[in-house]
Write an enzyme that holds these catalytic residues in place. Structure first.
Site, PDB file in Angstrom:
ATOM      1  N   ASP A  52      -8.500   0.293   7.057  1.00  0.00           N
ATOM      2  CA  ASP A  52      -8.171  -0.649   8.129  1.00  0.00           C
ATOM      3  C   ASP A  52      -9.275  -1.692   8.309  1.00  0.00           C
ATOM      4  O   ASP A  52     -10.439  -1.406   8.042  1.00  0.00           O
ATOM      5  CB  ASP A  52      -7.970   0.150   9.433  1.00  0.00           C
ATOM      6  CG  ASP A  52      -7.271  -0.663  10.507  1.00  0.00           C
ATOM      7  OD1 ASP A  52      -6.714  -1.741  10.193  1.00  0.00           O
ATOM      8  OD2 ASP A  52      -7.283  -0.225  11.666  1.00  0.00           O
ATOM      9  N   HIS A  76      -7.743  -8.722   2.303  1.00  0.00           N
ATOM     10  CA  HIS A  76      -7.006  -7.746   1.486  1.00  0.00           C
ATOM     11  C   HIS A  76      -7.552  -7.726   0.053  1.00  0.00           C
ATOM     12  O   HIS A  76      -7.671  -6.671  -0.562  1.00  0.00           O
ATOM     13  CB  HIS A  76      -5.513  -8.080   1.474  1.00  0.00           C
ATOM     14  CG  HIS A  76      -4.852  -7.941   2.824  1.00  0.00           C
ATOM     15  ND1 HIS A  76      -5.070  -6.870   3.658  1.00  0.00           N
ATOM     16  CD2 HIS A  76      -3.973  -8.739   3.496  1.00  0.00           C
ATOM     17  CE1 HIS A  76      -4.369  -7.005   4.770  1.00  0.00           C
ATOM     18  NE2 HIS A  76      -3.698  -8.134   4.697  1.00  0.00           N
ATOM     19  N   LEU A 113      -9.483  12.963 -11.099  1.00  0.00           N
ATOM     20  CA  LEU A 113      -9.091  12.646  -9.723  1.00  0.00           C
ATOM     21  C   LEU A 113      -7.589  12.365  -9.641  1.00  0.00           C
ATOM     22  O   LEU A 113      -7.043  11.667 -10.491  1.00  0.00           O
ATOM     23  CB  LEU A 113      -9.860  11.398  -9.257  1.00  0.00           C
ATOM     24  CG  LEU A 113      -9.490  10.858  -7.871  1.00  0.00           C
ATOM     25  CD1 LEU A 113     -10.118  11.722  -6.783  1.00  0.00           C
ATOM     26  CD2 LEU A 113      -9.938   9.409  -7.703  1.00  0.00           C
TER      27      LEU A 113
HETATM   28  C1  FPP Z   1      -5.318  -2.870   6.985  1.00  0.00           C
HETATM   29  O1  FPP Z   1      -5.971  -4.054   7.326  1.00  0.00           O
HETATM   30  C2  FPP Z   1      -4.939  -2.811   5.598  1.00  0.00           C
HETATM   31  C3  FPP Z   1      -3.649  -2.890   5.144  1.00  0.00           C
HETATM   32  C4  FPP Z   1      -2.485  -3.156   5.995  1.00  0.00           C
HETATM   33  C5  FPP Z   1      -3.324  -2.741   3.751  1.00  0.00           C
HETATM   34  C6  FPP Z   1      -4.357  -2.095   2.893  1.00  0.00           C
HETATM   35  C7  FPP Z   1      -4.346  -2.817   1.656  1.00  0.00           C
HETATM   36  C8  FPP Z   1      -5.390  -3.013   0.833  1.00  0.00           C
HETATM   37  C9  FPP Z   1      -6.716  -2.397   0.981  1.00  0.00           C
HETATM   38  C10 FPP Z   1      -5.243  -3.904  -0.301  1.00  0.00           C
HETATM   39  C11 FPP Z   1      -4.041  -3.624  -1.084  1.00  0.00           C
HETATM   40  C12 FPP Z   1      -4.204  -2.478  -1.990  1.00  0.00           C
HETATM   41  C13 FPP Z   1      -3.193  -2.093  -2.734  1.00  0.00           C
HETATM   42  C14 FPP Z   1      -3.328  -1.012  -3.743  1.00  0.00           C
HETATM   43  C15 FPP Z   1      -1.894  -2.741  -2.513  1.00  0.00           C
HETATM   44  P1  FPP Z   1      -5.331  -4.931   8.471  1.00  0.00           P
HETATM   45  O2  FPP Z   1      -4.648  -6.078   7.809  1.00  0.00           O
HETATM   46  O3  FPP Z   1      -4.454  -4.121   9.343  1.00  0.00           O
HETATM   47  O4  FPP Z   1      -6.607  -5.393   9.218  1.00  0.00           O
HETATM   48  P2  FPP Z   1      -6.722  -5.813  10.752  1.00  0.00           P
HETATM   49  O5  FPP Z   1      -6.315  -4.608  11.569  1.00  0.00           O
HETATM   50  O6  FPP Z   1      -8.162  -6.153  10.882  1.00  0.00           O
HETATM   51  O7  FPP Z   1      -5.820  -6.997  10.943  1.00  0.00           O
END
Ligand code: FPP
Length: 236
Positions: free
Chosen positions: A10, A27, A121
């Site tokens: 997150d 991201h 893994l």
């Molecule tokens: C949360 O950050 C993250 C996500 C919703 C997606 C996680 C995705 C990745 C780490 C990259 C993609 C990886 C793959 C394998 C597809 P947020 O956007 O909710 O952050 P915020 O709460 O600060 O807005």
């Protein structure tokens, strides 16, 4: 060392906003953090790493951000699959395939098929995943068995329901780590988290690295896991 570590990645958006960058940059850096974490987990001898990549609820985000996340998944599999395979990583996918673009489904299938025989893994990618949806699906499967007369409702136990989840052979997570300081599970592994230790890390996901993983594992090791029992050797 925990056998199974699960991570809610997150804070990508907040990482980007703090730097005046578009969310997609957060991201992108999140994918780099993921690469570092997979490498670190392998080096530390962790057996299973589960990552929350796209939740059933993420469809409510703007279409452009959904498109960015799908594009990152495509690129991650196309670019990293060969290296994961060489590193003996076995890729598993949990979540609903329905509703995903056909090419994404094919890529997910390819990742699972190519790495099926690997013994290092296990990387479990939760994609289009929601725990309530997973539990409801297990209930549907059991209901069908009851309706067809193959199962008696009285025989439905936690073990039987658990065996109808997406990846029943994978042990429950010992520890669930969430980055960005938020302290909730957000529909992630609700069934499997029954006895997991929860570790909340105050850094955003793009800043996560081996040291942060080791710090979270050290915190996990300080906890005393009792599974509903008593403390060992205290007599109380
Ligand atoms: C949360 O950050 C993250 C996500 C919703 C997606 C996680 C995705 C990745 C780490 C990259 C993609 C990886 C793959 C394998 C597809 P947020 O956007 O909710 O952050 P915020 O709460 O600060 O807005």
């Amino acid at each position: 060392m925990p056998r199974h570590v699960a991570i809610i990645m997150d804070g990508n958006g907040r990482w980007a906003a703090a730097r005046g960058l578009p969310r997609v940059e957060g991201h992108r850096r999140g994918v780099e953090a993921l690469r570092r974490t997979v490498r670190a987990a392998t080096e530390l001898g962790i057996s299973v790493l589960t990552i929350f990549s796209f939740s059933s609820e993420n469809w409510s985000r703007p279409p452009s951000e959904i498109g960015d996340l799908m594009a990152l998944l495509r690129r991650f599999i196309r670019k990293d699959l060969a290296e994961l395979h060489e590193s003996n990583v076995r890729v598993r996918i949990v979540g609903e395939r329905e509703g995903l673009e056909r090419d994404i489904c094919l890529l997910l299938q390819e990742a699972e098929d190519l790495t099926r025989g690997n013994t290092g893994l296990t990387l479990v990618v939760a994609f289009n995943y929601g725990a309530r949806q997973e539990i409801a699906r297990a209930a549907q499967l059991l209901a069908i068995e009851v309706a067809e007369g193959r199962l008696s409702a009285a025989d439905i136990s936690p073990e039987l329901l658990g065996s109808h989840l997406h990846a029943p052979d994978i042990p429950d997570p010992d520890v669930i780590i969430r980055t960005s300081g938020e302290q909730r599970l957000s529909n992630f592994l609700l069934w499997q988290a029954a006895y997991s230790e929860l570790v909340f890390v105050p850094i955003n996901w793009p800043d996560f690295d081996r040291a942060a993983l080791e710090g979270a594992i050290a915190e996990y090791r300080r906890r005393e896991r009792r599974f509903g029992g008593l403390v060992a050797n205290t007599g109380s």
